[in-house]
Write a protein that holds these residues in place. Sequence first.
Motif, PDB file in Angstrom:
ATOM      1  N   LYS A  38      -4.303   4.754 -15.811  1.00  0.00           N
ATOM      2  CA  LYS A  38      -4.992   3.648 -16.144  1.00  0.00           C
ATOM      3  C   LYS A  38      -3.574   2.471 -16.684  1.00  0.00           C
ATOM      4  CE  LYS A  38      -9.406   5.115 -17.785  1.00  0.00           C
ATOM      5  NZ  LYS A  38     -10.427   5.167 -18.983  1.00  0.00           N
ATOM      6  N   ASN A  39      -2.404   3.143 -16.804  1.00  0.00           N
ATOM      7  CA  ASN A  39      -1.356   2.435 -17.338  1.00  0.00           C
ATOM      8  C   ASN A  39      -0.220   1.978 -16.551  1.00  0.00           C
ATOM      9  OD1 ASN A  39      -1.624   1.925 -20.297  1.00  0.00           O
ATOM     10  ND2 ASN A  39      -2.361   4.045 -20.261  1.00  0.00           N
ATOM     11  N   SER A  40      -0.557   2.565 -15.107  1.00  0.00           N
ATOM     12  CA  SER A  40       0.397   2.641 -14.020  1.00  0.00           C
ATOM     13  C   SER A  40      -0.154   1.524 -12.777  1.00  0.00           C
ATOM     14  CB  SER A  40       0.508   3.921 -13.088  1.00  0.00           C
ATOM     15  OG  SER A  40      -0.655   4.320 -12.521  1.00  0.00           O
ATOM     16  N   GLU A  41       0.861   0.980 -12.148  1.00  0.00           N
ATOM     17  CA  GLU A  41       0.512  -0.025 -11.119  1.00  0.00           C
ATOM     18  C   GLU A  41       1.085   0.590  -9.767  1.00  0.00           C
ATOM     19  OE1 GLU A  41      -0.891  -2.968 -11.442  1.00  0.00           O
ATOM     20  OE2 GLU A  41      -1.195  -3.031 -13.534  1.00  0.00           O
ATOM     21  N   PRO A  42       0.149   0.945  -9.043  1.00  0.00           N
ATOM     22  CA  PRO A  42       0.443   1.734  -7.804  1.00  0.00           C
ATOM     23  C   PRO A  42       0.915   0.663  -6.765  1.00  0.00           C
ATOM     24  CG  PRO A  42      -1.812   1.275  -7.892  1.00  0.00           C
ATOM     25  CD  PRO A  42      -1.111   0.928  -9.187  1.00  0.00           C
ATOM     26  N   HIS A  43       2.187   1.040  -6.246  1.00  0.00           N
ATOM     27  CA  HIS A  43       2.770   0.265  -4.959  1.00  0.00           C
ATOM     28  C   HIS A  43       1.975   0.443  -3.668  1.00  0.00           C
ATOM     29  CE1 HIS A  43       5.653   0.379  -8.278  1.00  0.00           C
ATOM     30  NE2 HIS A  43       6.207  -0.816  -7.564  1.00  0.00           N
ATOM     31  N   GLY A  44       2.372  -0.342  -2.821  1.00  0.00           N
ATOM     32  CA  GLY A  44       1.877  -0.079  -1.482  1.00  0.00           C
ATOM     33  C   GLY A  44       1.199  -1.496  -0.989  1.00  0.00           C
ATOM     34  N   PRO A  45       0.801  -1.338   0.482  1.00  0.00           N
ATOM     35  CA  PRO A  45       0.372  -2.727   1.173  1.00  0.00           C
ATOM     36  C   PRO A  45      -1.036  -3.187   0.514  1.00  0.00           C
ATOM     37  CG  PRO A  45      -0.196  -0.733   2.201  1.00  0.00           C
ATOM     38  CD  PRO A  45       0.573  -0.245   1.075  1.00  0.00           C
ATOM     39  N   THR A  46      -1.326  -4.346   0.831  1.00  0.00           N
ATOM     40  CA  THR A  46      -2.471  -4.900   0.550  1.00  0.00           C
ATOM     41  C   THR A  46      -3.650  -4.277   1.434  1.00  0.00           C
ATOM     42  OG1 THR A  46      -1.446  -7.018  -0.131  1.00  0.00           O
ATOM     43  CG2 THR A  46      -3.736  -7.334   0.329  1.00  0.00           C
ATOM     44  N   ALA A  47      -4.829  -4.022   0.730  1.00  0.00           N
ATOM     45  CA  ALA A  47      -5.914  -3.440   1.294  1.00  0.00           C
ATOM     46  C   ALA A  47      -6.587  -4.530   2.081  1.00  0.00           C
ATOM     47  CB  ALA A  47      -6.810  -2.775   0.150  1.00  0.00           C
ATOM     48  N   PRO A  48      -7.384  -4.107   3.173  1.00  0.00           N
ATOM     49  CA  PRO A  48      -7.941  -5.001   4.178  1.00  0.00           C
ATOM     50  C   PRO A  48      -9.449  -5.044   3.396  1.00  0.00           C
ATOM     51  CG  PRO A  48      -7.895  -2.664   5.088  1.00  0.00           C
ATOM     52  CD  PRO A  48      -6.783  -2.780   3.970  1.00  0.00           C
ATOM     53  N   LEU A  49      -9.395  -5.731   2.095  1.00  0.00           N
ATOM     54  CA  LEU A  49     -10.792  -5.712   1.529  1.00  0.00           C
ATOM     55  C   LEU A  49     -10.813  -7.093   0.763  1.00  0.00           C
ATOM     56  CD1 LEU A  49     -13.381  -4.487   0.107  1.00  0.00           C
ATOM     57  CD2 LEU A  49     -11.679  -3.232  -1.765  1.00  0.00           C
ATOM     58  N   THR A  50     -11.810  -7.659   0.895  1.00  0.00           N
ATOM     59  CA  THR A  50     -12.265  -8.873   0.178  1.00  0.00           C
ATOM     60  C   THR A  50     -13.003  -8.692  -0.897  1.00  0.00           C
ATOM     61  OG1 THR A  50     -11.289 -10.231   2.109  1.00  0.00           O
ATOM     62  CG2 THR A  50     -12.582 -11.437   0.427  1.00  0.00           C
ATOM     63  N   VAL A  51     -13.323  -8.897  -2.036  1.00  0.00           N
ATOM     64  CA  VAL A  51     -14.092  -8.958  -2.961  1.00  0.00           C
ATOM     65  C   VAL A  51     -14.825 -10.250  -3.499  1.00  0.00           C
ATOM     66  CG1 VAL A  51     -15.005  -8.289  -5.180  1.00  0.00           C
ATOM     67  CG2 VAL A  51     -13.432  -6.723  -4.084  1.00  0.00           C
ATOM     68  N   VAL A  52     -15.670 -10.449  -3.005  1.00  0.00           N
ATOM     69  CA  VAL A  52     -16.593 -12.127  -3.552  1.00  0.00           C
ATOM     70  C   VAL A  52     -17.314 -11.834  -4.948  1.00  0.00           C
ATOM     71  CG1 VAL A  52     -17.933 -13.968  -2.674  1.00  0.00           C
ATOM     72  CG2 VAL A  52     -16.454 -12.528  -0.849  1.00  0.00           C
ATOM     73  N   GLU A  53     -16.994 -12.587  -5.593  1.00  0.00           N
ATOM     74  CA  GLU A  53     -17.590 -12.411  -6.961  1.00  0.00           C
ATOM     75  C   GLU A  53     -18.645 -13.566  -7.108  1.00  0.00           C
ATOM     76  OE1 GLU A  53     -14.525 -12.361  -9.749  1.00  0.00           O
ATOM     77  OE2 GLU A  53     -14.185 -10.227  -9.492  1.00  0.00           O
ATOM     78  N   ILE A  54     -19.863 -13.143  -7.144  1.00  0.00           N
ATOM     79  CA  ILE A  54     -20.916 -14.247  -7.098  1.00  0.00           C
ATOM     80  C   ILE A  54     -21.635 -14.339  -8.641  1.00  0.00           C
ATOM     81  CG2 ILE A  54     -23.378 -14.946  -5.918  1.00  0.00           C
ATOM     82  CD1 ILE A  54     -22.609 -13.067  -3.528  1.00  0.00           C
ATOM     83  N   GLY A  55     -21.531 -15.552  -8.880  1.00  0.00           N
ATOM     84  CA  GLY A  55     -22.092 -15.702 -10.515  1.00  0.00           C
ATOM     85  C   GLY A  55     -23.560 -15.809 -10.427  1.00  0.00           C
ATOM     86  N   HIS A  56     -23.990 -15.871 -11.578  1.00  0.00           N
ATOM     87  CA  HIS A  56     -25.604 -15.805 -11.856  1.00  0.00           C
ATOM     88  C   HIS A  56     -25.952 -17.063 -12.077  1.00  0.00           C
ATOM     89  CE1 HIS A  56     -25.345 -16.631 -16.148  1.00  0.00           C
ATOM     90  NE2 HIS A  56     -24.343 -15.814 -16.203  1.00  0.00           N
ATOM     91  N   ASP A  57     -27.068 -17.358 -11.910  1.00  0.00           N
ATOM     92  CA  ASP A  57     -27.818 -18.702 -11.902  1.00  0.00           C
ATOM     93  C   ASP A  57     -28.084 -19.055 -13.445  1.00  0.00           C
ATOM     94  OD1 ASP A  57     -29.044 -21.058 -11.783  1.00  0.00           O
ATOM     95  OD2 ASP A  57     -30.669 -20.610 -10.353  1.00  0.00           O
ATOM     96  N   ALA A  58     -27.319 -19.932 -14.076  1.00  0.00           N
ATOM     97  CA  ALA A  58     -27.856 -19.990 -15.540  1.00  0.00           C
ATOM     98  C   ALA A  58     -28.890 -20.702 -15.761  1.00  0.00           C
ATOM     99  CB  ALA A  58     -26.569 -20.859 -16.125  1.00  0.00           C
ATOM    100  N   VAL A  59     -29.623 -21.378 -14.878  1.00  0.00           N
ATOM    101  CA  VAL A  59     -30.773 -22.099 -14.959  1.00  0.00           C
ATOM    102  C   VAL A  59     -32.050 -21.342 -14.804  1.00  0.00           C
ATOM    103  CG1 VAL A  59     -32.326 -24.157 -14.319  1.00  0.00           C
ATOM    104  CG2 VAL A  59     -29.643 -24.185 -13.982  1.00  0.00           C
ATOM    105  N   MET A  60     -31.951 -20.023 -14.313  1.00  0.00           N
ATOM    106  CA  MET A  60     -32.968 -19.309 -13.962  1.00  0.00           C
ATOM    107  C   MET A  60     -33.351 -18.744 -15.230  1.00  0.00           C
ATOM    108  SD  MET A  60     -33.188 -16.088 -11.645  1.00  0.00           S
ATOM    109  CE  MET A  60     -32.929 -16.804 -10.174  1.00  0.00           C
ATOM    110  N   GLU A  61     -34.878 -18.836 -15.374  1.00  0.00           N
ATOM    111  CA  GLU A  61     -35.381 -18.152 -16.562  1.00  0.00           C
ATOM    112  C   GLU A  61     -35.549 -16.687 -16.618  1.00  0.00           C
ATOM    113  OE1 GLU A  61     -39.434 -19.461 -17.290  1.00  0.00           O
ATOM    114  OE2 GLU A  61     -38.699 -21.612 -17.502  1.00  0.00           O
ATOM    115  N   ARG A  62     -34.955 -15.814 -17.901  1.00  0.00           N
ATOM    116  CA  ARG A  62     -34.745 -14.256 -17.521  1.00  0.00           C
ATOM    117  C   ARG A  62     -35.553 -13.728 -18.663  1.00  0.00           C
ATOM    118  NH1 ARG A  62     -28.867 -12.481 -17.804  1.00  0.00           N
ATOM    119  NH2 ARG A  62     -29.920 -10.250 -17.481  1.00  0.00           N
TER     120      ARG A  62
END
Length: 415
Positions: A38-62
């Motif tokens: 948890k306290n280390s920063e692993p070295h290495g190449p960039t992963a062929p992975l893209t994470v798309v963070e989709i936010g929630h709709d604040a107008v939608m009633e919950r």
Amino acid sequence: MQRPAIWLMLVVLLLGVLFLREPRLEQSEEFFLRWLIKNSEPHGPTAPLTVVEIGHDAVMERNPLKESAETSPHAGGSVVSPLEFALFLQSVLEFQPTVVAFENILKWRERDKDQEQVFIDQAMRVPRLLLAAELTTTPDPDAPGPEIQGFSQVTGKRGDLVEFSGIGRQPGEEMRLIATAGFINLPDEIADGIHVPLLFRYRGEVIPSFALEAVLLWLRVTLAEVTIDLGSHISLPQGRKIPIRADGTLLISPNAGKKARRITLNELALATQQHDAGKKMGSEFETIRDQIVLARTPANPLSPPDIFAATLATIQTNAYVHRVSWIFDCVILLIAAVAVGKLRHISRVDLVLGAIAFTAAYCLIALAVVSRWLIWLPGCLPLGAVWLLVLISIVTPHRYHARRPKATTMPASIP
């Protein structure tokens, strides 16, 4: 003088052997390993992975009460609308990714059926679509259990794998027909922040989890091409091997997720527009063509923990953390046993100060080693041996320690 030292050497060796041979004592190394990773920063190449963070709709009633009754702890359909997910698919398909995966269970309400059809129309264009689902141990007894294809080449004891007997939450039938299911269960008995399950047992069959299924789709590998040796590794074509424990979990670094590119839905939509116009910003996303695109909703409190990105990045870059050889433990024990005979030459104050300095230096070295070479050094054995020597020095009778020579006084000369 020598006999007590010999006995102390034997005590140190026996305690060390007991520590190495007793599984419950050896598990104490997990605390040091958890701190290291948890306290280390692993070295290495960039992963062929893209994470798309989709936010929630604040107008939608919950309605929290309704959500808790209708959705599982991993469901996120009540927060993000089908139209937002459809917009995501429309944008990402411009770059033709290899795999598109949703880590939230896409289960919407009846009133969203029209929007859901828009999402399905976009989802049908995805060549390899992975949708999250959830296994359960308490299925509906009146509902027939669906069949799930498992691995055919499995050796080793299957009893340590977590077993399920049905599917709890899953997308609608229309979406299941055009996608592959990936199971996002994180059982408390085997999963934590650094161990992620890759395999489950479903009615006697060994099946892949969400992360492993995403990798198989990315590599275009079928279940029949995979060989599994439980407690050792998962063998994939082209010489790829994934180390696993007997319970089917993989040791990962939570910080491995930093090797993936993270963007928001707005950034992806803007890049799509730039790509259509032939501008530079859109061209930077051309690498998505050979990547896994993982969609998640971080603002949704019902989303699964952000652990799948780190798991995928670990497997894609072969950045597996492994333990140093047992020879290292034997050398530490021999050094500790030899050092017992030298305690009488060191003062107690110097020994305590030296132990403090060694502890700090060893932790820094262990962090550097796991970050640079992905090798984790044991902590409890060497540090415990040092502080055991300090304890022995404190409780050992004073007569066994070296005494400072008394100053000799010369008799006064008689005039």
